[in-house]
Design an enzyme around this catalytic site. Structure first.
Site, PDB file in Angstrom:
ATOM      1  N   CYS A 178      38.293  45.794  41.995  1.00  0.00           N
ATOM      2  CA  CYS A 178      36.832  46.511  41.680  1.00  0.00           C
ATOM      3  C   CYS A 178      36.162  45.277  40.843  1.00  0.00           C
ATOM      4  O   CYS A 178      36.868  44.742  39.854  1.00  0.00           O
ATOM      5  CB  CYS A 178      37.056  47.539  40.843  1.00  0.00           C
ATOM      6  SG  CYS A 178      35.543  48.366  39.991  1.00  0.00           S
ATOM      7  N   ASP A 201      41.355  49.806  42.080  1.00  0.00           N
ATOM      8  CA  ASP A 201      40.083  49.870  42.115  1.00  0.00           C
ATOM      9  C   ASP A 201      39.271  51.187  41.681  1.00  0.00           C
ATOM     10  O   ASP A 201      40.032  52.204  41.276  1.00  0.00           O
ATOM     11  CB  ASP A 201      39.117  49.974  43.582  1.00  0.00           C
ATOM     12  CG  ASP A 201      37.807  49.939  43.799  1.00  0.00           C
ATOM     13  OD1 ASP A 201      37.183  49.412  43.067  1.00  0.00           O
ATOM     14  OD2 ASP A 201      37.307  50.711  44.550  1.00  0.00           O
ATOM     15  N   SER A 202      38.091  51.393  41.439  1.00  0.00           N
ATOM     16  CA  SER A 202      37.454  52.697  40.833  1.00  0.00           C
ATOM     17  C   SER A 202      37.545  53.895  42.070  1.00  0.00           C
ATOM     18  O   SER A 202      37.320  54.949  41.664  1.00  0.00           O
ATOM     19  CB  SER A 202      36.114  52.484  40.450  1.00  0.00           C
ATOM     20  OG  SER A 202      35.193  51.940  41.598  1.00  0.00           O
ATOM     21  N   TYR A 234      32.479  53.371  38.227  1.00  0.00           N
ATOM     22  CA  TYR A 234      32.900  52.666  37.141  1.00  0.00           C
ATOM     23  C   TYR A 234      31.307  51.835  36.911  1.00  0.00           C
ATOM     24  O   TYR A 234      31.013  51.415  35.734  1.00  0.00           O
ATOM     25  CB  TYR A 234      33.715  51.583  37.232  1.00  0.00           C
ATOM     26  CG  TYR A 234      35.272  51.971  37.141  1.00  0.00           C
ATOM     27  CD1 TYR A 234      35.384  53.240  37.027  1.00  0.00           C
ATOM     28  CD2 TYR A 234      36.381  51.087  37.170  1.00  0.00           C
ATOM     29  CE1 TYR A 234      37.069  53.801  37.117  1.00  0.00           C
ATOM     30  CE2 TYR A 234      37.606  51.403  37.002  1.00  0.00           C
ATOM     31  CZ  TYR A 234      37.878  52.750  36.863  1.00  0.00           C
ATOM     32  OH  TYR A 234      39.388  53.062  36.944  1.00  0.00           O
ATOM     33  N   GLY A 235      30.674  51.542  37.876  1.00  0.00           N
ATOM     34  CA  GLY A 235      29.449  50.822  37.774  1.00  0.00           C
ATOM     35  C   GLY A 235      28.394  51.366  37.033  1.00  0.00           C
ATOM     36  O   GLY A 235      27.469  50.310  36.548  1.00  0.00           O
ATOM     37  N   GLU A 289      29.199  55.027  50.792  1.00  0.00           N
ATOM     38  CA  GLU A 289      30.257  55.909  50.945  1.00  0.00           C
ATOM     39  C   GLU A 289      29.681  57.080  51.991  1.00  0.00           C
ATOM     40  O   GLU A 289      30.555  57.974  52.400  1.00  0.00           O
ATOM     41  CB  GLU A 289      30.304  56.661  49.349  1.00  0.00           C
ATOM     42  CG  GLU A 289      31.007  55.720  48.593  1.00  0.00           C
ATOM     43  CD  GLU A 289      32.003  56.216  47.662  1.00  0.00           C
ATOM     44  OE1 GLU A 289      31.832  57.536  47.499  1.00  0.00           O
ATOM     45  OE2 GLU A 289      32.712  55.591  46.887  1.00  0.00           O
ATOM     46  N   THR A 335      33.480  45.551  39.121  1.00  0.00           N
ATOM     47  CA  THR A 335      32.846  46.067  37.583  1.00  0.00           C
ATOM     48  C   THR A 335      34.208  45.955  36.425  1.00  0.00           C
ATOM     49  O   THR A 335      34.066  45.428  35.395  1.00  0.00           O
ATOM     50  CB  THR A 335      32.385  47.567  37.876  1.00  0.00           C
ATOM     51  OG1 THR A 335      31.433  47.677  38.672  1.00  0.00           O
ATOM     52  CG2 THR A 335      31.612  48.028  36.286  1.00  0.00           C
ATOM     53  N   THR A 345      32.573  46.051  45.640  1.00  0.00           N
ATOM     54  CA  THR A 345      33.700  46.457  46.750  1.00  0.00           C
ATOM     55  C   THR A 345      32.733  46.977  47.937  1.00  0.00           C
ATOM     56  O   THR A 345      33.248  46.984  48.935  1.00  0.00           O
ATOM     57  CB  THR A 345      34.704  47.451  46.391  1.00  0.00           C
ATOM     58  OG1 THR A 345      33.952  48.453  45.395  1.00  0.00           O
ATOM     59  CG2 THR A 345      35.506  46.511  45.358  1.00  0.00           C
ATOM     60  N   HIS A 346      31.863  47.700  47.591  1.00  0.00           N
ATOM     61  CA  HIS A 346      31.153  48.610  48.783  1.00  0.00           C
ATOM     62  C   HIS A 346      30.154  47.990  49.663  1.00  0.00           C
ATOM     63  O   HIS A 346      29.832  48.352  50.674  1.00  0.00           O
ATOM     64  CB  HIS A 346      30.246  49.910  48.189  1.00  0.00           C
ATOM     65  CG  HIS A 346      31.441  50.788  47.451  1.00  0.00           C
ATOM     66  ND1 HIS A 346      32.202  50.590  46.538  1.00  0.00           N
ATOM     67  CD2 HIS A 346      31.048  52.268  47.851  1.00  0.00           C
ATOM     68  CE1 HIS A 346      32.843  51.856  46.234  1.00  0.00           C
ATOM     69  NE2 HIS A 346      32.083  52.813  46.853  1.00  0.00           N
TER      70      HIS A 346
HETATM   71  N1  DGL Z   1      34.236  49.436  42.906  1.00  0.00           N
HETATM   72  C1  DGL Z   1      33.195  49.115  42.242  1.00  0.00           C
HETATM   73  C2  DGL Z   1      32.619  47.568  41.966  1.00  0.00           C
HETATM   74  O1  DGL Z   1      33.153  46.774  42.868  1.00  0.00           O
HETATM   75  C3  DGL Z   1      32.034  49.975  42.982  1.00  0.00           C
HETATM   76  C4  DGL Z   1      31.954  51.316  42.732  1.00  0.00           C
HETATM   77  C5  DGL Z   1      31.875  51.939  41.421  1.00  0.00           C
HETATM   78  O2  DGL Z   1      30.717  51.765  40.614  1.00  0.00           O
HETATM   79  O3  DGL Z   1      32.818  52.155  40.925  1.00  0.00           O
HETATM   80  O4  DGL Z   1      31.885  47.344  41.196  1.00  0.00           O
END
Ligand code: DGL
Length: 276
Positions: free
Chosen positions: A76, A13-14, A45-46, A156, A78, A191-192
């Site tokens: 993730c 994941d990011s 990453y988003g 977060e 994204t 994910t968040h």
């Molecule tokens: N893990 C990213 C997702 O599920 C969310 C956090 C990010 O933007 O990196 O898209």
């Protein structure tokens, strides 16, 4: 014949958000061994371009594959939206799964009206992968998507319920339902967002179904491992946790997403692109 069953499952994941997916995987597959990699140095990453996210995803996947894994889970959303097919091609015959296909299946199964809304990052919404997956599975569906960038920071920060979370949720949700009042299913395409489910529920009321891709992804992984004869038997092992930045922050924020507390000493600091 080489027996791959005992090898770990790689999850990336990011950052810490994918620990919600790791939690679902461990609940469903308690005998599997997992290596989780959070690319916290390059989070989020988003908000990045698809090209950057693909490049990061290839580096993260290669890093896990080099440690010897039998299966790759892109936790993730994204990254899943741009990298599933390229990573499948690159690492075949090793199975690779993302969260978009299982999440879309769960969303389609839950919706009666066929009006499904996806909440995701800017990059996931822009790429349109959820909207395509939903209409492929249910051609008469109406899929809408809303970027909810502030949710990542809220999650977060731990501000997942109460007045601030609900006020922000209102802004996003009102826009969605203003455009399509027939939405009956909200798919959490990031994910968040599962940790914000209570605030979302307070805003949308009791009738709209909230679907989270973590558990459906875990079920899809289980089915594929079974199908390929890759299930691990043996005693449960604690997951290996790796991060590209600040094990302290990873442990502090990540404990909430994993649903259990762990300390920074459990987290290995790794470098995906070491300079030679
Ligand atoms: N893990 C990213 C997702 O599920 C969310 C956090 C990010 O933007 O990196 O898209």
């Amino acid at each position: 014949m080489i027996d791959n069953n005992g090898l770990p499952i790689g999850v990336f994941d990011s950052g810490v958000g994918g620990l919600t997916v790791l939690r679902a995987l461990r609940q469903r597959l308690p005998n599997e061994h997992f290596i989780y990699l959070g690319d916290t140095a390059r989070l989020p990453y988003g908000t990045k371009s698809g090209d950057s996210v693909l490049r990061y995803s290839i580096q993260a996947a290669e890093f896990l594959v080099n440690q010897g894994i039998k299966y790759l889970v892109i936790a993730c959303n994204t990254a899943s939206s741009v990298a599933v097919e390229p990573l499948r091609q690159r690492f075949a015959p090793m199975p690779v799964i993302g969260v978009i296909e299982p999440g879309s299946m769960a969303g389609c199964a839950a919706s009666k009206s066929g009006h499904i809304a996806v909440l995701a990052t800017e990059g996931t919404v822009r790429g349109g992968a959820y909207q395509r997956a939903i209409t492929r599975l249910k051609p008469d569906a109406k899929a809408s998507a809303q970027a909810c960038s502030l949710f990542v920071a809220l999650a977060e920060e731990g501000w997942t319920d109460g007045a601030i979370a609900e006020a922000i949720a209102h802004r996003y949700i009102d826009e969605l339902f203003g455009n399509d009042p027939r939405i009956d299913t909200l798919l959490l395409g990031c994910t968040h967002f599962p940790v914000l489910a209570d605030a979302l529920r307070a805003v949308i009321g009791p009738t709209v179904t909230i679907v989270d891709s973590a558990d459906t992804t875990a079920r899809a992984v289980e089915a594929e491992l079974l199908d390929r004869g890759l299930l691990r038997s043996g005693n449960p092992l604690p997951p290996i946790l790796q991060a590209t930045d600040s094990p302290e922050r990873f442990a502090r924020v990540g404990s909430r997403f994993l649903g259990e507390s762990f300390d920074a000493g459990r987290v290995e600091l790794v470098d995906l692109a070491p300079s030679t």
